[in-house]
Scaffold this motif. Structure first.
Motif, PDB file in Angstrom:
ATOM      1  N   GLY A 258     -43.532 -19.471 -73.903  1.00 31.79           N
ATOM      2  CA  GLY A 258     -43.507 -18.304 -74.790  1.00 31.79           C
ATOM      3  C   GLY A 258     -44.809 -17.535 -74.713  1.00 31.79           C
ATOM      4  O   GLY A 258     -45.744 -17.928 -74.023  1.00 31.79           O
ATOM      5  N   VAL A 261     -48.087 -14.559 -80.147  1.00 33.39           N
ATOM      6  CA  VAL A 261     -47.990 -13.318 -80.923  1.00 33.39           C
ATOM      7  C   VAL A 261     -49.018 -13.275 -82.053  1.00 33.39           C
ATOM      8  O   VAL A 261     -49.356 -12.199 -82.546  1.00 33.39           O
ATOM      9  N   THR A 269     -48.940 -18.905 -83.078  1.00 30.67           N
ATOM     10  CA  THR A 269     -47.506 -18.592 -83.097  1.00 30.67           C
ATOM     11  C   THR A 269     -47.097 -17.999 -81.755  1.00 30.67           C
ATOM     12  O   THR A 269     -47.766 -17.103 -81.233  1.00 30.67           O
ATOM     13  N   GLU A 271     -43.749 -16.610 -79.269  1.00 31.26           N
ATOM     14  CA  GLU A 271     -42.389 -16.081 -79.314  1.00 31.26           C
ATOM     15  C   GLU A 271     -41.722 -16.373 -77.971  1.00 31.26           C
ATOM     16  O   GLU A 271     -42.323 -16.194 -76.915  1.00 31.26           O
ATOM     17  N   SER A 272     -40.488 -16.888 -78.050  1.00 27.60           N
ATOM     18  CA  SER A 272     -39.741 -17.159 -76.832  1.00 27.60           C
ATOM     19  C   SER A 272     -38.269 -16.850 -77.093  1.00 27.60           C
ATOM     20  O   SER A 272     -37.668 -17.455 -77.984  1.00 27.60           O
ATOM     21  N   GLY A 274     -36.803 -14.556 -78.701  1.00 29.30           N
ATOM     22  CA  GLY A 274     -36.473 -14.128 -80.056  1.00 29.30           C
ATOM     23  C   GLY A 274     -36.731 -15.166 -81.132  1.00 29.30           C
ATOM     24  O   GLY A 274     -36.473 -14.914 -82.303  1.00 29.30           O
ATOM     25  N   GLU A 276     -39.614 -17.758 -83.025  1.00 35.70           N
ATOM     26  CA  GLU A 276     -41.051 -18.028 -83.118  1.00 35.70           C
ATOM     27  C   GLU A 276     -41.297 -19.511 -83.351  1.00 35.70           C
ATOM     28  O   GLU A 276     -40.616 -20.150 -84.153  1.00 35.70           O
TER      29      GLU A 276
END
Ligand code: ADP
Length: 369
Positions: A258, A261, A269, A271-272, A274, A276
């Motif tokens: 990911g 973010v 954190t 994101e992958s 959609g 988290e």
């Protein structure tokens, strides 16, 4: 080294093979670096496996240990002696090939005694030593059969006997179970391990099969493109793969890539697809920054149902595989991403289609980049 000295210095942790900066180049229209700067210690009496995909340099490494190939650079020591320029037949190693390379016109006994004959061992002693081998290999009664009259598994054992009877310090085995059907290969795994434990010799076993490596070995070296990626016990490697290649090669399912973010005091954190995920900052290397790509693994047993950690996701059970003391579940997140959960088997199992929550603690992850 005389026998007395070697006995004094032999401990379970003693290295029988020491490899330093080993390199092998093959020259043709293009130069191939088959083995690239390998360091490896193999201990006295262990079942050591070199595992890796086809073309990763396993056979070349083995052939340099046994003396069929000469290193381009680096050092190989066996029992403390530098053997780079020692001929194969003067090394205390013996190689078992996949194709067995048995003499087809000879009986099992003649095959097993052949190496002893070459070494001038008298007939009575040859017979006795071969008999010990037939007993060890569960081949009593089949000594006088022709090679063609033996099954694949029996030929394999004759080949192993022929290599062991000369009492090498190290037995090297190159993809020896590859030619056998699955059932026989499984039986031979058990047999080989038993034989190794009985003779208390160092076995160096080459395979591309994870299952063989993980079920038989004391320690495993995982190779990739001529380099050793990781060395450890099966459990160490399974619990803590140190590179993305290893996790990927072992098909560890919960491997996620990911983009960062946000970065906080304690958590990062990502994101992958959609979703988290929050992972512990202390698990990441260097200074993580927004926009960096990170790959991490959630060990199956650290992904849990109904937990209260920072990462909790809705999911649907897509497969339930009862494994006895534990059950393996495949679950699908809302973005269709599939993850695997290992749970201690309880009173009842979750059925396929069940809606669940799964989650993991931010510090449960193994981070690779
Ligand atoms: P593995 O045993 O893991 O399948 P190998 O040691 O056989 O890997 O091969 C490593 C690399 O070296 C491959 O790219 C292979 O094509 C190349 N190679 C192996 N043997 C030779 C050879 N005799 N001449 C040229 N290249 C070779």
């Amino acid at each position: 080294m005389n026998a007395e000295a070697s006995e004094e210095t032999t401990t379970p942790e003693q290295n029988v093979i020491e490899i330093r900066n080993l390199r092998k180049e093959y020259y043709g229209p293009e130069t191939v670096v088959a083995v690239d700067d390998v360091d490896l210690d193999i201990r006295e009496g262990e079942f050591f496996t070199i595992l890796g995909p086809s073309g990763s340099g396993k056979s070349t490494l083995l052939q340099m240990i046994t003396g069929i190939e000469t290193p381009t650079d680096g050092e190989i020591r066996i029992d403390g002696d530098l053997v780079n320029n020692v001929k194969s037949y003067n090394r205390n190693t013996s190689l078992v090939f996949q194709e067995y390379a048995l003499f087809p016109h000879m009986s099992a006994r003649e095959n097993v005694e052949y190496g002893l004959m070459l070494r001038g061992v008298p007939e009575a002693e040859r017979r006795e030593r071969a008999d010990d081998m037939f007993e060890l290999m569960n081949l009593v009664g089949k000594e006088d059969r022709n090679i063609q009259e033996l099954s694949g598994g029996e030929r394999q054992r004759v080949a192993t006997a022929r290599s062991l009877v000369i009492e090498p310090d190290v037995l090297l085995l190159d993809e020896v179970l590859g030619a056998l059907d699955e059932k026989l290969a499984k039986e031979m795994q058990v047999e080989l391990k038993r034989i190794q434990e009985e003779v208390e010799k160092t076995f160096v076993f080459v395979t591309h099969s994870q299952e063989e490596a993980f079920s038989m070995s004391d320690r495993i070296a995982i190779m990739n493109q001529g380099s050793v990626e990781q060395v450890g016990t099966p459990l160490e490697i399974y619990n803590n793969p140190t590179s993305e290649f290893v996790a990927d090669f072992l098909q560890m399912p919960n491997l996620i890539t990911g983009e960062i973010v946000s970065v906080h005091d304690r958590l990062v954190t990502l994101e992958s697809d959609g979703i988290e995920y929050r992972i512990a900052k202390k698990k990441t290397a260097g200074t993580p920054a927004v926009g960096d790509e990170v790959t991490f693994l959630i060990p199956n047993e650290r992904l849990l149902f109904d937990n209260d950690h920072e990462n909790t996701f809705e999911a649907v059970v897509t497969d339930t595989i009862f494994k006895g003391s534990y059950t393996e579940y495949a679950v699908q997140l809302l973005n269709d991403r599939e993850l695997r959960v290992h749970e201690t088997t309880g009173e009842s199992l979750l059925s396929e289609g069940s809606e669940v929550k799964v989650g993991f603690a931010p510090d449960a992850v193994v981070v690779f980049s």
